[in-house]
Design a protein around this motif. Structure first.
Motif, PDB file in Angstrom:
ATOM      1  N   SER A   1       0.831  -1.201   0.000  1.00  9.99           N
ATOM      2  CA  SER A   1       0.000   0.000   0.000  1.00  9.99           C
ATOM      3  C   SER A   1       0.868   1.255   0.000  1.00  9.99           C
ATOM      4  O   SER A   1       1.924   1.307   0.650  1.00  9.99           O
ATOM      5  N   ASN A   2       0.399   2.265  -0.763  1.00  7.10           N
ATOM      6  CA  ASN A   2       1.056   3.573  -0.852  1.00  7.10           C
ATOM      7  C   ASN A   2       2.425   3.514  -1.534  1.00  7.10           C
ATOM      8  O   ASN A   2       3.198   4.462  -1.444  1.00  7.10           O
TER       9      ASN A   2
ATOM     10  N   VAL B   1     -13.137  -2.669 -15.313  1.00  7.44           N
ATOM     11  CA  VAL B   1     -11.826  -2.944 -14.729  1.00  7.44           C
ATOM     12  C   VAL B   1     -11.646  -2.001 -13.551  1.00  7.44           C
ATOM     13  O   VAL B   1     -11.950  -0.809 -13.659  1.00  7.44           O
ATOM     14  N   PRO B   2     -11.175  -2.481 -12.382  1.00  5.12           N
ATOM     15  CA  PRO B   2     -10.956  -1.592 -11.235  1.00  5.12           C
ATOM     16  C   PRO B   2      -9.998  -0.455 -11.581  1.00  5.12           C
ATOM     17  O   PRO B   2      -9.133  -0.594 -12.456  1.00  5.12           O
ATOM     18  N   SER B   3     -10.148   0.659 -10.903  1.00  4.74           N
ATOM     19  CA  SER B   3      -9.323   1.839 -11.199  1.00  4.74           C
ATOM     20  C   SER B   3      -7.840   1.587 -10.955  1.00  4.74           C
ATOM     21  O   SER B   3      -6.987   2.257 -11.545  1.00  4.74           O
ATOM     22  N   TRP B   4      -7.515   0.633 -10.094  1.00  2.00           N
ATOM     23  CA  TRP B   4      -6.115   0.372  -9.782  1.00  2.00           C
ATOM     24  C   TRP B   4      -5.527  -0.761 -10.622  1.00  2.00           C
ATOM     25  O   TRP B   4      -4.443  -1.267 -10.342  1.00  2.00           O
ATOM     26  N   VAL B   5      -6.263  -1.165 -11.669  1.00  2.00           N
ATOM     27  CA  VAL B   5      -5.780  -2.184 -12.606  1.00  2.00           C
ATOM     28  C   VAL B   5      -5.732  -1.573 -14.002  1.00  2.00           C
ATOM     29  O   VAL B   5      -6.685  -0.947 -14.464  1.00  2.00           O
ATOM     30  N   THR B   6      -4.608  -1.733 -14.674  1.00  2.00           N
ATOM     31  CA  THR B   6      -4.451  -1.258 -16.046  1.00  2.00           C
ATOM     32  C   THR B   6      -3.987  -2.425 -16.912  1.00  2.00           C
ATOM     33  O   THR B   6      -3.579  -3.473 -16.413  1.00  2.00           O
ATOM     34  N   GLY B   7      -4.087  -2.241 -18.228  1.00  2.00           N
ATOM     35  CA  GLY B   7      -3.610  -3.305 -19.117  1.00  2.00           C
ATOM     36  C   GLY B   7      -4.424  -3.387 -20.377  1.00  2.00           C
ATOM     37  O   GLY B   7      -4.880  -2.369 -20.907  1.00  2.00           O
ATOM     38  N   ASP B   8      -4.614  -4.624 -20.879  1.00  2.00           N
ATOM     39  CA  ASP B   8      -5.301  -4.841 -22.154  1.00  2.00           C
ATOM     40  C   ASP B   8      -6.691  -4.209 -22.151  1.00  2.00           C
ATOM     41  O   ASP B   8      -7.507  -4.467 -21.262  1.00  2.00           O
ATOM     42  N   LYS B   9      -6.941  -3.391 -23.138  1.00  2.00           N
ATOM     43  CA  LYS B   9      -8.256  -2.797 -23.314  1.00  2.00           C
ATOM     44  C   LYS B   9      -8.658  -2.921 -24.780  1.00  2.00           C
ATOM     45  O   LYS B   9      -9.057  -1.957 -25.420  1.00  2.00           O
ATOM     46  N   GLU B  10      -8.486  -4.135 -25.294  1.00  2.00           N
ATOM     47  CA  GLU B  10      -8.851  -4.398 -26.683  1.00  2.00           C
ATOM     48  C   GLU B  10     -10.356  -4.234 -26.857  1.00  2.00           C
ATOM     49  O   GLU B  10     -11.128  -4.506 -25.949  1.00  2.00           O
ATOM     50  N   SER B  11     -10.759  -3.783 -28.034  1.00  2.00           N
ATOM     51  CA  SER B  11     -12.189  -3.570 -28.275  1.00  2.00           C
ATOM     52  C   SER B  11     -12.973  -4.870 -28.175  1.00  2.00           C
ATOM     53  O   SER B  11     -14.064  -4.914 -27.623  1.00  2.00           O
ATOM     54  N   SER B  12     -12.435  -5.947 -28.713  1.00  3.89           N
ATOM     55  CA  SER B  12     -13.085  -7.254 -28.598  1.00  3.89           C
ATOM     56  C   SER B  12     -12.108  -8.344 -29.008  1.00  3.89           C
ATOM     57  O   SER B  12     -11.152  -8.098 -29.748  1.00  3.89           O
ATOM     58  N   VAL B  13     -12.366  -9.530 -28.510  1.00  2.68           N
ATOM     59  CA  VAL B  13     -11.563 -10.693 -28.855  1.00  2.68           C
ATOM     60  C   VAL B  13     -12.524 -11.804 -29.274  1.00  2.68           C
ATOM     61  O   VAL B  13     -13.508 -12.069 -28.578  1.00  2.68           O
ATOM     62  N   THR B  14     -12.260 -12.448 -30.402  1.00  7.06           N
ATOM     63  CA  THR B  14     -13.100 -13.538 -30.883  1.00  7.06           C
ATOM     64  C   THR B  14     -12.475 -14.865 -30.491  1.00  7.06           C
ATOM     65  O   THR B  14     -11.295 -15.108 -30.750  1.00  7.06           O
ATOM     66  N   LEU B  15     -13.276 -15.701 -29.857  1.00  4.88           N
ATOM     67  CA  LEU B  15     -12.800 -17.012 -29.406  1.00  4.88           C
ATOM     68  C   LEU B  15     -13.648 -18.106 -30.040  1.00  4.88           C
ATOM     69  O   LEU B  15     -14.864 -18.152 -29.850  1.00  4.88           O
ATOM     70  N   ARG B  16     -13.008 -18.990 -30.785  1.00  9.54           N
ATOM     71  CA  ARG B  16     -13.696 -20.156 -31.306  1.00  9.54           C
ATOM     72  C   ARG B  16     -13.816 -21.201 -30.193  1.00  9.54           C
ATOM     73  O   ARG B  16     -13.172 -21.089 -29.152  1.00  9.54           O
ATOM     74  N   PRO B  17     -14.639 -22.230 -30.401  1.00 11.28           N
ATOM     75  CA  PRO B  17     -14.792 -23.267 -29.372  1.00 11.28           C
ATOM     76  C   PRO B  17     -13.450 -23.839 -28.935  1.00 11.28           C
ATOM     77  O   PRO B  17     -12.582 -24.126 -29.762  1.00 11.28           O
ATOM     78  N   SER B  18     -13.258 -23.952 -27.627  1.00  8.52           N
ATOM     79  CA  SER B  18     -12.047 -24.501 -26.981  1.00  8.52           C
ATOM     80  C   SER B  18     -10.842 -23.584 -27.102  1.00  8.52           C
ATOM     81  O   SER B  18      -9.746 -23.945 -26.659  1.00  8.52           O
ATOM     82  N   GLU B  19     -10.995 -22.396 -27.645  1.00  2.00           N
ATOM     83  CA  GLU B  19      -9.870 -21.473 -27.790  1.00  2.00           C
ATOM     84  C   GLU B  19      -9.713 -20.633 -26.526  1.00  2.00           C
ATOM     85  O   GLU B  19     -10.688 -20.335 -25.830  1.00  2.00           O
ATOM     86  N   THR B  20      -8.481 -20.221 -26.241  1.00  2.00           N
ATOM     87  CA  THR B  20      -8.194 -19.394 -25.069  1.00  2.00           C
ATOM     88  C   THR B  20      -7.545 -18.087 -25.493  1.00  2.00           C
ATOM     89  O   THR B  20      -7.003 -17.969 -26.593  1.00  2.00           O
ATOM     90  N   HIS B  21      -7.604 -17.131 -24.596  1.00  2.00           N
ATOM     91  CA  HIS B  21      -6.910 -15.859 -24.816  1.00  2.00           C
ATOM     92  C   HIS B  21      -6.452 -15.331 -23.466  1.00  2.00           C
ATOM     93  O   HIS B  21      -7.206 -15.339 -22.494  1.00  2.00           O
ATOM     94  N   SER B  22      -5.213 -14.876 -23.417  1.00  2.00           N
ATOM     95  CA  SER B  22      -4.662 -14.342 -22.166  1.00  2.00           C
ATOM     96  C   SER B  22      -4.624 -12.820 -22.218  1.00  2.00           C
ATOM     97  O   SER B  22      -4.050 -12.224 -23.137  1.00  2.00           O
ATOM     98  N   PHE B  23      -5.262 -12.208 -21.237  1.00  2.00           N
ATOM     99  CA  PHE B  23      -5.255 -10.755 -21.098  1.00  2.00           C
ATOM    100  C   PHE B  23      -4.174 -10.367 -20.100  1.00  2.00           C
ATOM    101  O   PHE B  23      -4.074 -10.951 -19.017  1.00  2.00           O
ATOM    102  N   LYS B  24      -3.345  -9.392 -20.450  1.00  2.00           N
ATOM    103  CA  LYS B  24      -2.252  -8.955 -19.586  1.00  2.00           C
ATOM    104  C   LYS B  24      -2.652  -7.665 -18.869  1.00  2.00           C
ATOM    105  O   LYS B  24      -3.098  -6.695 -19.492  1.00  2.00           O
TER     106      LYS B  24
ATOM    107  N   GLN C   1      -1.831  -5.007 -15.126  1.00  2.00           N
ATOM    108  CA  GLN C   1      -0.936  -4.604 -14.042  1.00  2.00           C
ATOM    109  C   GLN C   1      -1.793  -4.016 -12.929  1.00  2.00           C
ATOM    110  O   GLN C   1      -2.697  -3.214 -13.184  1.00  2.00           O
ATOM    111  N   ALA C   2      -1.492  -4.444 -11.719  1.00  2.00           N
ATOM    112  CA  ALA C   2      -2.193  -3.918 -10.543  1.00  2.00           C
ATOM    113  C   ALA C   2      -1.230  -3.040  -9.758  1.00  2.00           C
ATOM    114  O   ALA C   2      -0.052  -3.377  -9.588  1.00  2.00           O
ATOM    115  N   ASN C   3      -1.728  -1.901  -9.263  1.00  2.00           N
ATOM    116  CA  ASN C   3      -0.898  -0.970  -8.497  1.00  2.00           C
ATOM    117  C   ASN C   3      -1.645  -0.587  -7.228  1.00  2.00           C
ATOM    118  O   ASN C   3      -2.749  -0.051  -7.279  1.00  2.00           O
ATOM    119  N   ALA C   4      -1.018  -0.902  -6.078  1.00  2.00           N
ATOM    120  CA  ALA C   4      -1.680  -0.688  -4.790  1.00  2.00           C
ATOM    121  C   ALA C   4      -1.385   0.679  -4.193  1.00  2.00           C
ATOM    122  O   ALA C   4      -1.690   0.931  -3.024  1.00  2.00           O
TER     123      ALA C   4
END
Length: 241
Positions: free
Chosen positions: A161-162, A188-211, A213-216
């Protein structure tokens, strides 16, 4: 005006306005030997005279000009006379040693206590939230479940903190459904920043990782809980969901 029917039980209320007197329609199930409520999207076969097929006011004609539902088959007519068909049926019963039951079977029921008429008319504008319009069925269908579109795990982070220090983390989203979805950042909480893509398309069984950063730095000491949320849309198969 009600047609005399066989294999169908019609319940109505003559005390209701003429535009909404129909209460229920039940179809005879010959295998179960009982009536079952008519199903809105089920197709049924029927036999009637060529006069009714050609259009008998106020009923629609059944020869195909006004059929709109997917799977409907236009009626076909023959040269056989109705009285000959009925005579052949009764003769067959006699041959099989079966007596024709001429008793009143209660196929037309006037229930004046029933106050809620059947209302099967649906339009695209009448579709409620979490439903979508299917033109070929003239029906509002429930949106498919997206419960299996979810993050693979909860994430626990430790920050001071701080202290202005960013803590990186990833959130992996899995599409466990059998159709394609679009995932759109929602909150997204105000203290979290990172990926703000407009949209992500996922086909069946597909994954996507969003990156992220959290700042306390702006948080008080202790435990803070928050949710990174996304809106889920279909991939085009269910417009409006």
């Amino acid at each position: 005006r009600f047609m005399q029917v066989s294999g169908v039980r019609v319940t109505y209320n003559t005390k209701l306005p003429s535009s909404g007197r129909l209460i229920a329609v039940d179809i005879w199930d010959d295998e179960k030997q009982e009536y079952a409520p008519v199903e809105r999207l089920k197709l049924y076969k029927l036999a009637t005279s060529s006069w009714e097929c050609s259009g008998f006011y106020p009923f629609n004609e059944l020869l195909g000009a006004n059929l709109t539902m997917e799977g409907e088959i236009p009626a076909s007519t023959t040269e056989e006379l109705m009285q000959d068909v009925v005579g052949q049926y009764l003769a067959q019963l006699n041959t099989d040693g079966i007596s024709y039951n001429a008793s009143i079977q209660g196929r037309l029921v006037n229930n004046t206590d029933a106050l809620e008429p059947m209302d099967w008319d649906q339009t695209e504008s009448s579709c409620s939230s979490r439903t979508y319009w299917v033109q070929k069925l003239l029906t509002c269908m429930e949106c498919p479940s997206t419960e299996r579109v979810d993050f693979s795990q909860d994430i626990t982070l430790t920050g001071e903190s701080n202290v202005d220090q960013a803590v990186p983390f990833e959130a992996t989203l899995l599409n466990g459904e059998n159709f394609t979805v679009k995932v759109i950042p929602k909150s997204v909480p105000s203290w979290v920043t990172g990926d703000k893509e407009s949209s992500v398309t996922l086909r069946p069984s597909e994954t996507h990782s969003f990156k992220f950063q959290a700042n306390a730095v702006r948080l008080d000491a202790g435990t803070a809980q928050a949710t990174v949320s996304f809106a889920i849309q279909d991939g085009g198969s269910f417009p409006g969901c």
